[in-house]
Design a protein around this motif. Structure first.
Motif, PDB file in Angstrom:
ATOM      1  N   SER A   1      37.639  52.395  73.441  1.00  0.00           N
ATOM      2  CA  SER A   1      36.292  52.127  72.928  1.00  0.00           C
ATOM      3  C   SER A   1      35.298  53.186  73.403  1.00  0.00           C
ATOM      4  CB  SER A   1      35.819  50.738  73.356  1.00  0.00           C
ATOM      5  OG  SER A   1      35.559  50.694  74.750  1.00  0.00           O
TER       6      SER A   1
ATOM      7  N   ILE B   1      36.021  59.358  72.107  1.00  0.00           N
ATOM      8  CA  ILE B   1      35.256  59.901  70.982  1.00  0.00           C
ATOM      9  C   ILE B   1      35.938  61.170  70.478  1.00  0.00           C
ATOM     10  CG2 ILE B   1      33.015  60.802  70.250  1.00  0.00           C
ATOM     11  CD1 ILE B   1      31.846  59.271  72.748  1.00  0.00           C
TER      12      ILE B   1
ATOM     13  N   ASN C   1      36.131  55.862  68.044  1.00  0.00           N
ATOM     14  CA  ASN C   1      34.922  56.543  67.557  1.00  0.00           C
ATOM     15  C   ASN C   1      35.302  57.908  66.985  1.00  0.00           C
ATOM     16  OD1 ASN C   1      32.773  54.639  68.888  1.00  0.00           O
ATOM     17  ND2 ASN C   1      34.213  55.170  70.526  1.00  0.00           N
TER      18      ASN C   1
ATOM     19  N   CYS D   1      33.628  61.253  64.961  1.00  0.00           N
ATOM     20  CA  CYS D   1      32.467  62.009  64.475  1.00  0.00           C
ATOM     21  C   CYS D   1      32.961  63.104  63.546  1.00  0.00           C
ATOM     22  CB  CYS D   1      31.703  62.642  65.628  1.00  0.00           C
ATOM     23  SG  CYS D   1      31.257  61.521  66.948  1.00  0.00           S
TER      24      CYS D   1
ATOM     25  N   THR E   1      34.507  53.183  64.488  1.00  0.00           N
ATOM     26  CA  THR E   1      33.112  53.510  64.185  1.00  0.00           C
ATOM     27  C   THR E   1      33.057  54.969  63.761  1.00  0.00           C
ATOM     28  OG1 THR E   1      32.249  51.901  65.776  1.00  0.00           O
ATOM     29  CG2 THR E   1      30.764  53.671  65.089  1.00  0.00           C
TER      30      THR E   1
ATOM     31  N   ILE F   1      25.426  59.158  69.086  1.00  0.00           N
ATOM     32  CA  ILE F   1      26.475  58.751  70.030  1.00  0.00           C
ATOM     33  C   ILE F   1      25.857  58.099  71.259  1.00  0.00           C
ATOM     34  CG2 ILE F   1      28.147  59.672  71.693  1.00  0.00           C
ATOM     35  CD1 ILE F   1      29.452  59.518  69.080  1.00  0.00           C
TER      36      ILE F   1
ATOM     37  N   GLN G   1      24.578  54.671  70.695  1.00  0.00           N
ATOM     38  CA  GLN G   1      25.690  53.739  70.528  1.00  0.00           C
ATOM     39  C   GLN G   1      26.194  53.244  71.885  1.00  0.00           C
ATOM     40  OE1 GLN G   1      26.881  52.374  67.899  1.00  0.00           O
ATOM     41  NE2 GLN G   1      28.941  51.668  68.389  1.00  0.00           N
TER      42      GLN G   1
END
Length: 455
Positions: A52, A55, A133, A135, A166, A283, A286
């Motif tokens: 979690s 990223i 996550n 991006c 996400t 980010i 979040q």
């Protein structure tokens, strides 16, 4: 048995890492290569990774800069972060990052894992390291001999994104933004129209088909090439009106902007960087990182991936801009830098054949995708183009946007920099810009450093 093999691979790779330090070998993924050669899915067996707080940063442009910015900013909030700052973004590079940040039994010892990921490697890496996550900076044509069409990469991304993820996407980039359909949660980041915004409607203006219905995408304006407020001419697909993060009140001279009434001061500023800042803010919000920590990170950020250098050569100031030379956005960003300088200047451009791996290729269509007219209108004394393969194509592209033929010198050679830079002796201005890909960097740097010592 697999866990035993993992421990063996880990110990061997840590030994390789130690030997590298002793011998001062700075290879960014040697230990990871050793480990993944011993055990193909080596990365899968690390423990204590909080997915979690894992990223992934991927996309065509800006991966390294954005990853470094996010990691630095989160570290500035006193969080423990592991990241591949060196840009080793394929499986062996990811393995090396984990090897550096675990104990002898593979227990990960940081809170956050922030990784730049190569586009083609995303699917394979996510299978063994299921980050929650993702991006995506943008998705443009890039490395055509490797990636082919952007839709090929798009399909790989679509196969990776899932409803447990996400997704952070640029609200003004139509292709990557449409991946919203595959994610469980979507965060949109954006920047408002500003003084660097431009419109296009000339012979070389191209667009792309809508990712949802295949009709024409129409841009109201551009902030960067192929990135700006858009709408489909057929369906309802368009930039969302209320993105989660919106950058406003951009002041390029003072290097400031606002986001939700918070004023940020930054070190680097251009439209490309502003999107990076917007993603970083998204980010941080979040993960509950507030304004003061974000600003502290922005204040102290130094980009190790920056490809601009300045040399002194006699009475000349040399601004050397290295570009990836595999997509139009990086070249356009360099051209925009030239165009913003309204002082008289000379421009040297060398686009070479790309020989990263077979098949080597030469192209000029990236240059034709770019808008060269602002450079022509920015007070250029002399243009010099050099390349064994595309020097005449580059010269023609300059002429098509209004560069006078008599101001253009052409050298169909490479690496003979004594000849290529001989026009410096005749050029009156001391303001010199050079744009090349990565290949000639070391030789050009040596030429100017040695020349400066001889003055």
């Amino acid at each position: 048995m697999k866990k035993i093999l993992f421990i063996f691979a880990l110990w061997v790779s840590k030994l390789v890492l130690l030997l590298g330090k002793i011998l001062k070998k700075q290879g960014s993924m040697i230990s990871g290569k050793v480990a993944t050669n011993i055990q193909k899915d080596f990365v899968k067996y690390f423990s204590n990774i909080d997915y979690s707080k894992t990223i992934f940063v991927t996309g065509t442009n800006g991966k390294s800069t954005t990853t470094n910015l996010i990691a630095h900013t989160i570290k500035s909030a006193n969080k423990k972060v592991a990241t591949n700052t060196e840009g080793a973004n394929m499986m062996s590079g990811i393995a090396t990052t984990l090897i550096k940040n675990c104990n002898l039994f593979g227990k990960f010892n940081k809170e956050y894992l922030i990784l730049e990921i190569d586009e083609r490697s995303l699917r394979a890496i996510h299978k063994v390291l299921p980050a929650a996550n993702l991006c995506i900076s943008n998705l443009q044509k890039d490395q055509v001999q490797r990636n082919g069409d952007p839709d090929f990469i798009y399909r790989m991304f679509a196969d990776t994104i899932n409803k447990d993820m996400t997704l952070f996407v640029n609200n003004e980039e139509p292709r990557s933004r449409s991946l919203e359909d595959y994610a469980g949660k979507v965060i949109y980041y954006s920047m408002e129209r500003n003084e660097k915004t431009y419109e296009k409607n000339d012979f070389y203006t191209v667009t792309l088909p809508c990712p949802k219905c295949n009709h024409k995408i129409q841009y109201d304006y551009y902030n960067i090439e192929n990135i700006g407020k858009f709408k489909c001419t057929n369906c309802s697909y368009e930039s969302v009106e209320n993105p989660n993060v919106l950058i406003t009140d951009i002041n390029y001279e003072e290097k400031t902007f606002k986001c939700e009434n918070d004023k940020y001061t930054v070190t680097y500023i251009n439209p490309f960087y502003i999107y990076n800042y917007a993603l970083c803010i998204a980010i941080c919000k979040q993960f509950g990182i507030g304004y003061s920590d974000i600003q502290k990170g922005f204040n102290s950020f130094i980009n190790p991936a920056d490809r601009r250098e300045i040399y002194k050569y006699g009475d000349k100031i040399i601004h050397y801009l290295r570009i990836k030379q595999e997509n139009p956005e990086t070249l356009q960003n360099a051209l925009d830098t030239l165009a913003r300088d309204k002082q008289e200047k000379a421009v040297f451009m060398g686009l070479y054949e790309i020989k990263d791996f077979p098949p080597a290729y030469t192209n000029t269509f990236y240059f034709f995708d770019c808008n060269f007219k602002p450079v022509v209108e920015s007070n250029v004394e002399q243009y010099v183009v050099f390349s064994k393969t595309v020097c005449y194509d580059c010269a023609n592209r300059m002429i098509y946007d209004g560069a006078p033929i008599e101001k253009i010198k052409i050298f169909d050679i490479e690496d003979d920099f004594a000849t290529i830079f001989e026009p410096l002796n005749e050029i009156k201005t001391n303001n010199i810009y050079i744009i090349t890909g990565m290949k000639p960097y070391n030789k050009i740097k040596k030429f100017f450093k040695d020349g400066d010592k001889n003055e």
